[in-house]
Design a protein around this motif. Structure first.
Motif: not given
Length: 114
Positions: A101-114
């Motif tokens: 879940l933490a990795l998925a949240a990090l991936a979603l954050t990176i996708v939204r920022v980028g």
């Protein structure tokens, strides 16, 4: 081949076993003397025989009790080990799920920022 135990722990356990049997024999003998003493009508040879039989019966009962205790201890150990394995599996699954879940949240954050 040498019959001595291989480790100090095994030697200590063997010594404890001998001491336990000696204590049970002494208890049985003392109780046998007390019991036979209460039977005033016994002859000396009968008293000796009653004491011997009583002592042997006492030791047999003690040994049976020790065997039951050891068997129950083994059962409890198996139960606790199974419980520990189940808890460890659950804990590992929780940690892995949390990491995913933490990795998925990090991936979603990176996708939204980028």
């Amino acid at each position: 081949m040498d019959d001595r135990p291989a480790t100090a722990d095994a030697l200590i356990r063997e010594l404890e076993g001998h001491l336990l049997v000696a204590a049970a024999r002494a208890e049985g003998r003392a109780e046998a003397v007390r019991f036979a003493g209460s039977l005033a009508w016994l002859t000396d040879s009968q008293r000796d025989e009653v004491e011997t039989l009583f002592e042997e019966a006492h030791l047999a009962l003690a040994r049976l009790s020790w065997e039951r205790t050891a068997r129950r201890g083994g059962e409890l150990r198996a139960e606790y080990e199974e419980r520990y394995r189940a808890l460890r599996r659950r804990w590992c699954a929780t940690v892995l799920l949390g990491a995913a879940l933490a990795l998925a949240a990090l991936a979603l954050t990176i996708v939204r920022v980028g």
